[in-house]
Motif scaffolding. Sequence first.
Motif, PDB file in Angstrom:
ATOM      1  N   ARG A 202       0.551  -0.969  -0.107  1.00 47.72           N
ATOM      2  CA  ARG A 202       0.043  -0.528  -0.545  1.00 47.72           C
ATOM      3  C   ARG A 202       0.874   1.387  -0.370  1.00 47.72           C
ATOM      4  O   ARG A 202       0.503   1.653  -0.657  1.00 47.72           O
ATOM      5  N   ASP A 203       1.302   1.153   0.674  1.00 48.33           N
ATOM      6  CA  ASP A 203       2.643   2.773   0.648  1.00 48.33           C
ATOM      7  C   ASP A 203       3.854   2.909  -0.563  1.00 48.33           C
ATOM      8  O   ASP A 203       4.506   3.762  -0.223  1.00 48.33           O
ATOM      9  N   GLY A 204       3.485   1.402  -1.454  1.00 49.24           N
ATOM     10  CA  GLY A 204       4.717   1.882  -2.271  1.00 49.24           C
ATOM     11  C   GLY A 204       5.837   1.385  -2.598  1.00 49.24           C
ATOM     12  O   GLY A 204       6.740   0.782  -2.762  1.00 49.24           O
ATOM     13  N   SER A 205       6.056   0.562  -0.675  1.00 45.42           N
ATOM     14  CA  SER A 205       7.358  -0.544  -0.540  1.00 45.42           C
ATOM     15  C   SER A 205       6.425  -1.874  -0.538  1.00 45.42           C
ATOM     16  O   SER A 205       5.773  -1.667   0.208  1.00 45.42           O
ATOM     17  N   LYS A 206       7.502  -2.983  -0.395  1.00 44.26           N
ATOM     18  CA  LYS A 206       6.463  -4.538   0.174  1.00 44.26           C
ATOM     19  C   LYS A 206       6.453  -4.633   1.396  1.00 44.26           C
ATOM     20  O   LYS A 206       7.941  -4.590   1.947  1.00 44.26           O
ATOM     21  N   HIS A 207       5.989  -4.675   1.753  1.00 38.24           N
ATOM     22  CA  HIS A 207       6.040  -5.278   3.931  1.00 38.24           C
ATOM     23  C   HIS A 207       5.148  -6.605   4.025  1.00 38.24           C
ATOM     24  O   HIS A 207       4.273  -6.729   3.480  1.00 38.24           O
ATOM     25  N   PRO A 208       5.744  -7.187   4.658  1.00 36.53           N
ATOM     26  CA  PRO A 208       5.752  -8.654   4.621  1.00 36.53           C
ATOM     27  C   PRO A 208       4.921  -9.200   6.136  1.00 36.53           C
ATOM     28  O   PRO A 208       5.100  -8.390   7.079  1.00 36.53           O
ATOM     29  N   SER A 209       3.837  -9.620   5.821  1.00 37.52           N
ATOM     30  CA  SER A 209       3.110 -10.378   7.511  1.00 37.52           C
ATOM     31  C   SER A 209       3.678 -11.454   7.402  1.00 37.52           C
ATOM     32  O   SER A 209       5.213 -11.830   7.269  1.00 37.52           O
TER      33      SER A 209
END
Length: 249
Positions: A202-209
């Motif tokens: 969502r914020d333009g970079s990839k955040h893993p769960s």
Amino acid sequence: FTRGMEKINFSGGEPFLHERGEFLGKMVQYCKVDLQLPSVSIVSNGSMIKEKWFQKYGDYLDILAISCDSFNEETNQLIGRTQGRKSHLDSLYKIRSWCQQYKVAFKINSVINTFNIDEDMTDQIQQLDPVRWKVFQCLLIDGENAGETALREAEKFVISDQQFQEFLGRHSRVSCLVPESNEKMRNSYLILDEYMRFLDCRDGSKHPSRSILDVGVKEAICFSGFDEKMFFQRGGKYVWSKADMKLEW
Ligand SMILES: *[C@@H]1O[C@H](CO)[C@@H](O)[C@H](O)[C@H]1NC(C)=O
Ligand SMILES: *[C@@H]1O[C@H](CO)[C@@H](O)[C@H](O)[C@H]1NC(C)=O
């Protein structure tokens, strides 16, 4: 135990790179036969697919999407879609006929960027006649193609919303065209990485769960950033089982 999952799409990198697609084929077969998912698809650049693969695994695959950003070999070189002396376009036609022969729905993905923005692909697309032509606006993702180092490289590719609309307008005769703007693309996919973690873009970079292997789907999916409304809005739900497509093989 598929938790309501109906569709899976294998992408990369290049999914056929490892073991000539053997492991990929086994996963495709597992998803179709064991999990009985209505739709199993792959997105590939097409350069590493062999007819043998279709003979072995074609039955289990609903859709094969091939990335093609230009019908001009020189432009493909500039974009970085090179494959030595082999022509990307030749392999596109070859794969198209294998798809017909082995009854796999054929799809084309194109990323529109500064190098192909002025092209008119109408004739070639109509000739190839894919079930869907997915047209993406070039998207910058932090740490992927953006981030400190790669950013200046990738920025050379970025086009404006207006340029993207002009490209779409030029191709309005193509009925299988499905456009995807940056906004639509960012949060309308459920993306799983190789550790089975959802990636929130969502914020333009990839955040893993956390991994669904550790905490289960229900918990992990809360950190996926998935926007269901946008998913439906971009036409994410369509006739995606080859059994339901009215195709002439
Ligand atoms: C698979 O996902 C990729 C994004 O990773 C997308 O470009 C492509 O359109 C999808 N293909 C299918 C058949 O859903
Ligand atoms: C496809 O991907 C493979 C593996 O990354 C690469 O060697 C090849 O040049 C690519 N071909 C095209 C046409 O992009």
